[in-house]
Each structure stands twice: as C-alpha cells, then as structure tokens.
Design a protein around this motif. Structure first.
Motif, PDB file in Angstrom:
ATOM      1  N   ARG A 168       0.799  -1.228   0.000  1.00  0.00           N
ATOM      2  CA  ARG A 168       0.000   0.000   0.000  1.00  0.00           C
ATOM      3  C   ARG A 168       0.832   1.278   0.000  1.00  0.00           C
ATOM      4  O   ARG A 168       0.314   2.371   0.239  1.00  0.00           O
ATOM      5  N   ARG A 195       3.580   4.162   1.141  1.00  0.00           N
ATOM      6  CA  ARG A 195       3.900   4.744   2.443  1.00  0.00           C
ATOM      7  C   ARG A 195       2.655   4.822   3.323  1.00  0.00           C
ATOM      8  O   ARG A 195       1.527   4.881   2.813  1.00  0.00           O
ATOM      9  N   GLU A 211       1.860  10.059  -4.586  1.00  0.00           N
ATOM     10  CA  GLU A 211       1.327   8.956  -5.405  1.00  0.00           C
ATOM     11  C   GLU A 211       0.168   9.504  -6.238  1.00  0.00           C
ATOM     12  O   GLU A 211      -0.674  10.247  -5.728  1.00  0.00           O
ATOM     13  N   HIS A 261      -0.867   7.376  -9.301  1.00  0.00           N
ATOM     14  CA  HIS A 261      -1.297   6.244 -10.144  1.00  0.00           C
ATOM     15  C   HIS A 261      -1.560   6.702 -11.586  1.00  0.00           C
ATOM     16  O   HIS A 261      -2.477   6.199 -12.248  1.00  0.00           O
ATOM     17  N   VAL A 281      -5.870  11.894  -5.690  1.00  0.00           N
ATOM     18  CA  VAL A 281      -5.533  10.798  -4.777  1.00  0.00           C
ATOM     19  C   VAL A 281      -5.198  11.305  -3.367  1.00  0.00           C
ATOM     20  O   VAL A 281      -5.466  10.628  -2.377  1.00  0.00           O
ATOM     21  N   ASN A 282      -4.629  12.511  -3.271  1.00  0.00           N
ATOM     22  CA  ASN A 282      -4.075  12.944  -1.982  1.00  0.00           C
ATOM     23  C   ASN A 282      -4.841  14.042  -1.254  1.00  0.00           C
ATOM     24  O   ASN A 282      -4.539  14.336  -0.102  1.00  0.00           O
ATOM     25  N   ALA A 309      -1.552  13.371   3.828  1.00  0.00           N
ATOM     26  CA  ALA A 309      -1.821  12.523   2.655  1.00  0.00           C
ATOM     27  C   ALA A 309      -1.126  11.165   2.755  1.00  0.00           C
ATOM     28  O   ALA A 309      -1.390  10.270   1.956  1.00  0.00           O
ATOM     29  N   ASN A 348      -3.072   5.979   5.233  1.00  0.00           N
ATOM     30  CA  ASN A 348      -3.778   5.022   4.366  1.00  0.00           C
ATOM     31  C   ASN A 348      -5.210   4.785   4.842  1.00  0.00           C
ATOM     32  O   ASN A 348      -5.621   5.292   5.885  1.00  0.00           O
ATOM     33  N   HIS A 349      -5.934   4.007   4.026  1.00  0.00           N
ATOM     34  CA  HIS A 349      -7.368   3.809   4.245  1.00  0.00           C
ATOM     35  C   HIS A 349      -7.701   2.444   4.855  1.00  0.00           C
ATOM     36  O   HIS A 349      -7.049   1.449   4.575  1.00  0.00           O
ATOM     37  N   TYR A 389     -11.438   6.825   3.665  1.00  0.00           N
ATOM     38  CA  TYR A 389     -11.490   7.866   2.623  1.00  0.00           C
ATOM     39  C   TYR A 389     -12.929   8.114   2.172  1.00  0.00           C
ATOM     40  O   TYR A 389     -13.210   9.108   1.507  1.00  0.00           O
ATOM     41  N   TYR A 439      -9.031   6.361  -6.021  1.00  0.00           N
ATOM     42  CA  TYR A 439      -7.702   6.098  -5.426  1.00  0.00           C
ATOM     43  C   TYR A 439      -6.959   4.922  -6.058  1.00  0.00           C
ATOM     44  O   TYR A 439      -5.826   4.636  -5.690  1.00  0.00           O
ATOM     45  N   PHE A 463      -7.208   1.513  -5.840  1.00  0.00           N
ATOM     46  CA  PHE A 463      -6.753   0.306  -5.134  1.00  0.00           C
ATOM     47  C   PHE A 463      -7.956  -0.526  -4.702  1.00  0.00           C
ATOM     48  O   PHE A 463      -9.081  -0.027  -4.667  1.00  0.00           O
TER      49      PHE A 463
HETATM   50  C1  LIG Z   1      -3.518   9.392   0.084  1.00  0.00           C
HETATM   51  S1  LIG Z   1      -2.448   8.209  -0.515  1.00  0.00           S
HETATM   52  C2  LIG Z   1      -1.813   7.460   0.933  1.00  0.00           C
HETATM   53  C3  LIG Z   1      -0.305   7.376   0.910  1.00  0.00           C
HETATM   54  C4  LIG Z   1       0.250   6.417  -0.093  1.00  0.00           C
HETATM   55  N1  LIG Z   1       0.281   5.071   0.462  1.00  0.00           N
HETATM   56  C5  LIG Z   1       1.620   6.848  -0.586  1.00  0.00           C
HETATM   57  O1  LIG Z   1       2.535   6.058  -0.531  1.00  0.00           O
HETATM   58  O2  LIG Z   1       1.738   7.970  -1.046  1.00  0.00           O
HETATM   59  C6  LIG Z   1      -3.600   7.066  -1.166  1.00  0.00           C
HETATM   60  C7  LIG Z   1      -3.001   5.889  -1.843  1.00  0.00           C
HETATM   61  O3  LIG Z   1      -2.452   4.990  -0.894  1.00  0.00           O
HETATM   62  C8  LIG Z   1      -2.712   3.638  -1.242  1.00  0.00           C
HETATM   63  N2  LIG Z   1      -3.580   3.049  -0.218  1.00  0.00           N
HETATM   64  C9  LIG Z   1      -4.197   3.686   0.784  1.00  0.00           C
HETATM   65  N3  LIG Z   1      -4.875   2.833   1.560  1.00  0.00           N
HETATM   66  C10 LIG Z   1      -4.702   1.600   1.029  1.00  0.00           C
HETATM   67  C11 LIG Z   1      -5.171   0.308   1.357  1.00  0.00           C
HETATM   68  N4  LIG Z   1      -5.959   0.091   2.402  1.00  0.00           N
HETATM   69  N5  LIG Z   1      -4.792  -0.724   0.569  1.00  0.00           N
HETATM   70  C12 LIG Z   1      -3.997  -0.532  -0.505  1.00  0.00           C
HETATM   71  N6  LIG Z   1      -3.532   0.691  -0.885  1.00  0.00           N
HETATM   72  C13 LIG Z   1      -3.871   1.748  -0.126  1.00  0.00           C
HETATM   73  C14 LIG Z   1      -3.397   3.687  -2.581  1.00  0.00           C
HETATM   74  O4  LIG Z   1      -2.421   3.574  -3.555  1.00  0.00           O
HETATM   75  C15 LIG Z   1      -4.008   5.085  -2.597  1.00  0.00           C
HETATM   76  O5  LIG Z   1      -4.202   5.578  -3.897  1.00  0.00           O
END
Ligand SMILES: C[S@@+](CC[C@H](N)C(=O)[O-])C[C@H]1O[C@@H](n2cnc3c(N)ncnc32)[C@H](O)[C@@H]1O
Length: 540
Positions: free
Chosen positions: A16, A18, A134, A136, A185-186, A207, A210-211, A244, A262, A264
């Motif tokens: 997922r 950071r 991020e 995507h 996304v953020n 940002a 995670n969710h 989210y 987002y 995912f």
């Molecule tokens: C707001 S960003 C959160 C920070 C992100 N993980 C990063 O590395 O920048 C949202 C993105 O995090 C990832 N993400 C957040 N929650 C997740 C989850 N429960 N499972 C998988 N990916 C997740 C997805 O790629 C999503 O588009």
C-alpha cells in the motif's frame, strides 16, 4: 519527505505504499496530530462568495462576518484585510490575474480541481511536493486511455493552462494531468456540518495516511487545520488508518468508490468478510464507552437481536442491490410535495429491510434520516423528534460504535433542539391542525420534563464535542449557547444540580437512576412512536 508530528512515524509497506504508524499509544477520542500550513486549502467554487479565501470562515446565516471581495478579480472574498494581505503574498497575486481572464471570457469561476491545479503550477515549491506524491497516473492512463475520466482530466488541464496564458504543449499538458491525478488521490474534501462539502484540502503529511473501512482514526477540519483524532485505542507501532469514503456503504459501492478515485482494492476485514454494520459494531473494542450514551445497554450493541443478518441472507442482499439506486438520489431541490412522494416510494421499497429490523443498513437508514429532516423542515417537530430518537437508539450506535462519533454527537444536538421546539405552545402541525398522532406525542411530551432531557442532551454534546471535532465545531458552540440559556432559567436549580451531578459521576447509583428516568425512559418512549409515524405518514 513530509515532516511528521511527534508520535508519528512514516513507514513503507509493499502492498500500500507509504503509511503512518503511531510511535506511541493513543486512547479513543485523543487528538493524534494537528496538520497546519496546508499546501492547498480552498473553498469549493459554489461557496466562494460565502467563505473567506484564507481562513475559510464561512458566512452562514448565523454568522456576522463582513466578507469583502478582492477588488482585482471580484471572485474571492476575505473576512479581514489581514487575511487578504496574507493570501495575496501566498498565492492570490498570481491567481488574481488568472481569475481576471476567466471573468473576461464570461465565466464566474474555475471548477475547484482546476483552481487547485493553477495553485500548484503557480508555486514551484508545490510542484516539488507534488513530485513525491502517489498519483497512479500510468494506471489511470491505461485504464482510462480512451475513456471519459482521462478526457475530463485533459480538459481540466487545458483550461488551467489556457487561463494561465501558458501553451498547452504535449509536455505541459502531460505534467498538468499528472498533478490533477495527484490532487485527486491525496487531497481531502473539507466538510461543513450545515453546508456539506465546502472545499479542498491538501497537506503532504496528512496525505500519507492510508485507508481502512474499519478505521482507527478520523479527520476533522477547523479553518486551515486538519485534526486527526483516534477513533479507538491505537497501540504503539500500529498503522493509523482513516476511511477515505463513507465506510457504512455496501462493499460493492465502497470498492467502486476507492477504485475510481484512489485506484486500489481494499482488503480490510470489513471488505474481506463483507461484514455488515452490525457485525462491525459487535467486533469494535471499547463498546463499554457507551455507558455514557443513549445506548448504555452494551448487550444490545453486542447482540442486536435483529431478525436477519444481511450477511447470511442472499435474497435480502439482492433486494438491497435492487432498491439502492432508486433510494439514494439526492432530494435537494425537490418541492415538499415531491419530496414526500419520493420518500413514500423509498419507504415502501425498503419494506424487506424494515421487516428484518435492519434500520442501520442502507438505504433504510438514509430514508429514515431524510424523513426526520423532511418533518423538521416542514415544522412537524413531534414527528421529526420521534424518528430522531429512533435513529439514535436503533441505527446511529451500530453505524458509529463510539459515543463521540461526530454523527452521533450531531444527532444528540438535533434531539436537544427538537425537544426545545416541541415546548407546549408549539404543539401544532405545519398544516395548523393538531393531528391525532402528533397529539399523542405532544401528550407524552407534556408528561415529561422536556427541559431536563434537553439539558442532558446538550451536556453530552458539550462533553463529547471536542473529541468528535473541536471546541470550534458549530455543533459544540450551539450546544454551549443553548446550555447556557437553559442553565440560566430561573426555578431550575434542582434539575440543574441533578444534571451536573450526573455528568460528573455518570456511574453513581443515584445519578444512574436520574439518567434512566429523565433521559433514557423519555427517549425510548418518543422512539416508540417512530414506526407509527412512518406507517401513518408514509404507508405501511
Ligand atoms: C492518500 S495516498 C496514501 C499514501 C500512499 N500510500 C503513498 O505512498 O503515497 C492514497 C493511496 O495509498 C494507497 N492506499 C491507501 N490505503 C490503502 C489500502 N488500504 N490498501 C492498498 N492501498 C492503499 C493507494 O495507492 C491510494 O491511492
């Protein structure tokens, strides 16, 4: 990398990306961190003329803000010269020219995402921050290469470049589309209790959270700050997760919303086992916190004894899928007659859920909420009160198991205000006649000590308001004002002393008895009228 507050650590997770973990424990309701200095914090375009463009103070009917428009573009407004000056230096100096071009071409404003993109392109330091986010972009390009979503993004990017007076070369267009996806996304949608969605907020550190559809934290917005609250206990080393989206939606709708915005697939416990709201509630820790709430009977939360489980009944699941689209469209803008017609149709559509007593499940919960609002808007406060009490006992606690959950605290204020609005002189329905059922509720009310029940509701809002949001929350502030008024009424010293004693020691035997008699009994009695109201006004 964004700097994080004390108590938080940035981690990398292979599946997922950071995320943020807690480097110390947080208790339920605690403030985890405040995120100030957002990179972007702008009012939504439809609310530009009622929101200060810097501090984001909103001029609702209640407030006495004197908002003045920028004399350059006349698009944005400010509550003070200090806000105007600070915003000019921050970004508006460049943005003002862009807005003048927008107006010269006959438009009032730019759509919110286009405006956010302009702000990023105007500020080199923002472009550097965006580079680390991020987005995507490749995945969205592949998924939507020929689709509408990608085309929409390109159009928005072209609009931003056009009004900035920049050439839309393939390179600049590509970069602009990339920024738009990173914003998608953020960034967060800022919400206001009265208006709903009011703007866009981006903070690179926030940002990183995670969710999960069973989140352990939630975010609230106070002016230009975002406050991250713990929803349940978070242990040292545990990942902090927020939702989210509305995590009480059905799995297919949650998955779709997360995929579209987002990119995912969520694999949280709620998604993995397709748990319904009752099952999620049963598994929540700290249900005992509800001993200071309208549902102190914890057994009811742990085993709601409802007729059927959505989870195990495929015919109910199919029924929900069928009725959901017809029951979820907004009623905003409809006349009162069309609203009640639509609500009658929706209530009939929800018959199977209603028979199974699955009041916390969508779309039945939403129909009940809308009916309560409808009666409130039409001055039928007795009906609205009965349904609001019913929701507070039979739906809200399952949907939001913590007593300081913002929606539950908001529900308590609603009940408090309706109790104040159903004082004896007001017991006449909107049509000017006293309907038999409304009369029955009025008579029940006249046998209660409405003022004391109302006072406890307000005291609970004041107690839980800071954990739900902040002391700046309009819900909290309204409750403080109403409570002051009630407390200063002459001749209520005994009741006031009982309420104060209860709030100080809610588990004392005397205090408990007072709570059961003055609050739980009356709220249950009012709630008992709700289904009768639904049957008589919306059909059985
Ligand atoms: C707001 S960003 C959160 C920070 C992100 N993980 C990063 O590395 O920048 C949202 C993105 O995090 C990832 N993400 C957040 N929650 C997740 C989850 N429960 N499972 C998988 N990916 C997740 C997805 O790629 C999503 O588009």
């Amino acid at each position: 990398m964004p700097a994080l507050a004390e108590g938080l650590t940035l981690v990398d997770n292979p599946s997922r990306g950071r995320g943020i973990t807690a480097s110390r424990a947080f208790s339920p309701g605690a403030t985890i961190a405040v995120f100030s200095n957002p990179s972007i914090a702008i009012p939504d375009s439809p609310h530009l003329d009622q929101t200060c463009n810097l501090c984001l103070a909103i001029d609702t009917n209640l407030s006495s803000l004197k908002l003045r428009a920028c004399t350059g573009c006349r698009v944005v407004v400010y509550c003070s010269p200090a806000c105007q000056k600070a915003d000019w230096q921050r970004v508006h100096k460049g943005e003002c020219k862009v807005f003048k071009r927008v107006r010269a071409e006959g438009h009032d404003f730019l759509p919110t995402p286009v405006r956010a993109l302009v702000q990023v392109l105007l500020r080199p330091e923002m472009q550097a921050a965006a580079a680390e986010m991020e987005g995507h972009v490749d995945a969205f390009r592949t998924a939507g290469g020929k689709g509408k979503a990608w085309t929409d993004m390109e159009l928005q990017a072209m609009a931003a470049l056009h009004y900035m007076g920049r050439e839309a070369s393939p390179r600049s267009l590509g970069q602009a589309v990339e920024v738009l996806y990173k914003l998608q996304v953020n960034s967060f949608n800022r919400m206001d209790v009265d208006i709903g969605q009011t703007g866009l907020f981006l903070n690179p550190a926030l940002a990183m959270v995670n969710h999960s559809c069973v989140p352990n934290a939630f975010v609230q917005f106070v002016g230009r700050h975002a406050v991250l609250h713990a929803y349940r206990e978070i242990k040292e080393g545990e990942e902090i997760e927020i939702s989210y989206i509305d995590c009480n939606l059905h799995r297919a709708h949650r998955q779709e919303a997360l995929k579209i915005r987002y990119h995912f697939n969520c694999s949280c416990p709620r998604c993995k086992d397709d748990l319904d709201v009752y099952q999620v509630c049963q598994r929540y820790p700290h249900l005992e916190l509800n001993s200071l709430s309208l549902v102190p009977d914890l057994q009811k939360l742990r085993d709601p004894s409802i007729g059927q489980s959505l989870h195990s009944d495929s015919s109910l699941q199919i029924n929900v899928e069928e009725i959901y689209p017809g029951c979820s469209a907004s009623l905003q803008g409809l006349s009162s007659t069309d609203k009640i017609k639509s609500l009658r149709r929706r209530w009939r559509a929800c018959e199977q859920l209603h028979k199974a007593r699955l009041y916390a499940i969508e779309p039945l919960n939403q129909v009940l909420v809308e009916v309560a609002v409808y009666f409130g808007e039409n001055g039928n406060f007795e009906y609205s009160l009965a349904i609001s009490c019913f929701l507070a006992l039979n739906s809200d606690p399952f949907r939001a198991p913590m007593p300081f959950a913002p929606q539950r605290v908001k529900g308590l204020l609603m009940i408090g205000k309706l109790l104040a609005n159903t004082a004896p002189a007001d017991h006449v329905t909107s049509e000017g006649t006293t309907a038999p059922l409304a009369n029955k509720i009025s008579q029940a009310l006249s046998r209660m000590d409405q003022a004391t029940t109302c006072q406890v509701m307000l005291a609970l809002v004041v107690h839980y308001g800071p954990a739900a949001h902040s002391k700046e929350w309009p819900i909290y502030r309204q409750a403080v004002e109403l409570l002051d008024d009630l407390e200063s009424l002459p001749g209520r010293e005994t009741e006031h002393a009982l309420v104060t004693a209860f709030m100080r020691n809610p588990n004392g035997p005397e205090e408990r008895r007072f709570f059961e008699t003055a609050v739980l009994g009356p709220i249950q009695l009012l709630s008992d009228f709700a289904l009768e109201v639904m049957a008589s006004e919306l059909g059985s």
